[in-house]
Design an enzyme around this catalytic site. Structure first.
Site, PDB file in Angstrom:
ATOM      1  N   LYS A 215      46.900  38.850  47.130  1.00 31.00           N
ATOM      2  CA  LYS A 215      46.932  38.100  45.865  1.00 31.00           C
ATOM      3  C   LYS A 215      48.303  37.528  45.554  1.00 31.00           C
ATOM      4  O   LYS A 215      49.319  37.961  46.084  1.00 31.00           O
ATOM      5  CB  LYS A 215      46.367  38.954  44.730  1.00 31.00           C
ATOM      6  CG  LYS A 215      44.843  38.994  44.827  1.00 31.00           C
ATOM      7  CD  LYS A 215      44.152  39.493  43.612  1.00 31.00           C
ATOM      8  CE  LYS A 215      42.636  39.360  43.830  1.00 31.00           C
ATOM      9  NZ  LYS A 215      41.879  40.159  42.903  1.00 31.00           N
ATOM     10  N   ARG A 250      39.192  46.732  47.672  1.00 34.66           N
ATOM     11  CA  ARG A 250      38.547  45.505  48.157  1.00 34.66           C
ATOM     12  C   ARG A 250      39.595  44.710  48.935  1.00 34.66           C
ATOM     13  O   ARG A 250      40.575  44.270  48.343  1.00 34.66           O
ATOM     14  CB  ARG A 250      38.017  44.699  46.968  1.00 34.66           C
ATOM     15  CG  ARG A 250      37.339  43.382  47.353  1.00 34.66           C
ATOM     16  CD  ARG A 250      36.930  42.601  46.107  1.00 34.66           C
ATOM     17  NE  ARG A 250      36.237  41.373  46.454  1.00 34.66           N
ATOM     18  CZ  ARG A 250      36.846  40.229  46.734  1.00 34.66           C
ATOM     19  NH1 ARG A 250      38.158  40.145  46.709  1.00 34.66           N
ATOM     20  NH2 ARG A 250      36.130  39.150  47.037  1.00 34.66           N
TER      21      ARG A 250
HETATM   22  N1  HH2 Z   1      38.999  39.360  43.463  1.00 33.87           N
HETATM   23  C1  HH2 Z   1      38.486  38.207  43.938  1.00 33.87           C
HETATM   24  C2  HH2 Z   1      37.104  38.040  44.047  1.00 33.87           C
HETATM   25  N2  HH2 Z   1      36.260  39.027  43.694  1.00 33.87           N
HETATM   26  N3  HH2 Z   1      35.900  41.182  42.817  1.00 33.87           N
HETATM   27  C3  HH2 Z   1      36.396  42.307  42.305  1.00 33.87           C
HETATM   28  N4  HH2 Z   1      35.561  43.287  41.892  1.00 33.87           N
HETATM   29  N5  HH2 Z   1      37.739  42.531  42.172  1.00 33.87           N
HETATM   30  C4  HH2 Z   1      38.650  41.602  42.557  1.00 33.87           C
HETATM   31  O1  HH2 Z   1      39.865  41.837  42.402  1.00 33.87           O
HETATM   32  C5  HH2 Z   1      38.158  40.362  43.092  1.00 33.87           C
HETATM   33  C6  HH2 Z   1      36.756  40.191  43.208  1.00 33.87           C
HETATM   34  C7  HH2 Z   1      39.384  37.088  44.283  1.00 33.87           C
HETATM   35  O2  HH2 Z   1      40.243  37.451  45.270  1.00 33.87           O
HETATM   36  P1  HH2 Z   1      40.700  36.417  46.351  1.00 33.87           P
HETATM   37  O3  HH2 Z   1      42.029  36.846  46.855  1.00 33.87           O
HETATM   38  O4  HH2 Z   1      40.558  35.055  45.845  1.00 33.87           O
HETATM   39  O5  HH2 Z   1      39.653  36.728  47.444  1.00 33.87           O
HETATM   40  P2  HH2 Z   1      38.469  35.894  47.980  1.00 33.87           P
HETATM   41  O6  HH2 Z   1      38.535  34.499  47.451  1.00 33.87           O
HETATM   42  O7  HH2 Z   1      38.744  35.968  49.419  1.00 33.87           O
HETATM   43  O8  HH2 Z   1      37.258  36.616  47.523  1.00 33.87           O
END
Ligand code: HH2
Length: 270
Positions: A215, A250
């Site tokens: 992040k 996650r």
């Molecule tokens: N963060 C992202 C998406 N879904 N869900 C939960 N429960 N907690 C989180 O912190 C969370 C989530 C977004 O994270 P990102 O780095 O944008 O990942 P991606 O776009 O690969 O899902």
């Protein structure tokens, strides 16, 4: 379900599978779907006990994806991973998508907007799904950073999650996991405070999931490191969360996270 699993294993890893066009350089829908399935199988083999499948980016400023398109992306992936015996979580804020994914075998609904939509609560309750309730100060990812203002971020996030637990529970949902929503309408300082005081969320008595992987706040604290240069910070922040009681991480980098956790727990058990 995750509450029971959390009792068995010290820390679980949720691996991230994005079925979004910008996740893959080219190719049509099948290329996306096949690549996503392959990635999910790899993450499970690397030690993810849950694979989180999402078809809409929730990054600040991302364009919303209508549910029919989101379903086209995620449902075939969910169906195949679930058929292989993998515990699948659907990362969506749309009731239509959640219902289709649950029908295809997903067992967990992960909603970044924190189940503020009663229709999504009803879908999860009807399916007997586990829910992951994420904190976000507004339900629109496009504008969430404009809402990054709190008098006391830890108390406000805790109170939001406590209310959501009560409402989900009242709707008949038994397995409720909570998440501080790192990066969702938060400044770097808000993220750090939430991680530091994670024990206050753990005190709500539900498993706590934390998503710090790659992040932006990690980049901000490391000379603007790009997303592929944030593994060290992701591991450090994840372990800091585990030290304060997080049950589930996650992550994108499952193998590395599993190795870090194995060492962490081995030292505790020595
Ligand atoms: N963060 C992202 C998406 N879904 N869900 C939960 N429960 N907690 C989180 O912190 C969370 C989530 C977004 O994270 P990102 O780095 O944008 O990942 P991606 O776009 O690969 O899902």
């Amino acid at each position: 379900m995750m509450e029971r699993m959390a009792e068995q294993a010290p820390t679980q890893v949720m691996g991230i599978v994005n079925v979004t066009p910008d996740s893959f350089s080219d190719g049509g829908r099948f290329a996306h779907v096949d690549a996503a399935i392959g990635h999910g199988i790899l993450l499970a083999a690397q030690g993810a006990s849950i694979v989180d499948v999402g078809g809409e980016s929730t990054r600040p400023g991302a364009t919303p994806v209508p549910p029919p398109e989101e379903c086209d992306r995620v449902v075939p992936v969910v169906r195949e991973l679930a058929a292989q015996g993998i515990v699948v979580s659907i990362d969506t804020r749309h009731p239509e998508t959640a219902a289709a994914a649950l029908d295809a075998g997903a067992r967990i609904v992960n909603d970044v907007t924190g189940f503020t939509d009663p229709r999504l609560v009803a879908v999860a309750a009807a399916a007997g799904a586990t829910v992951v309730v994420n904190h976000m100060p507004t339900d629109d990812p496009r504008t969430m950073q404009a809402h990054a203002t709190y008098a006391d971020v830890v108390t406000e996030v805790r109170d939001f999650l406590a209310r959501r637990i009560d409402e989900c529970h009242a709707a008949g949902i038994a397995d409720i996991v909570i998440d501080p929503g790192i990066g969702f309408g938060k400044t770097t300082q808000h993220n750090l405070l939430l991680l530091r005081h994670l024990d206050q969320l753990v005190a709500l008595g539900r498993p706590v999931l934390v998503g710090v992987s790659r992040k932006r706040f990690i980049g901000e604290l490391s000379n603007d490191a790009t997303t592929d240069q944030r593994l060290g910070g992701s591991l450090a922040a994840g372990l800091a969360a585990v030290a304060r009681g997080a049950s589930i991480l996650r992550v994108h980098d499952v193998a590395e996270t599993v190795q870090a956790l194995r060492l962490w727990h081995a030292i505790d058990d020595a």
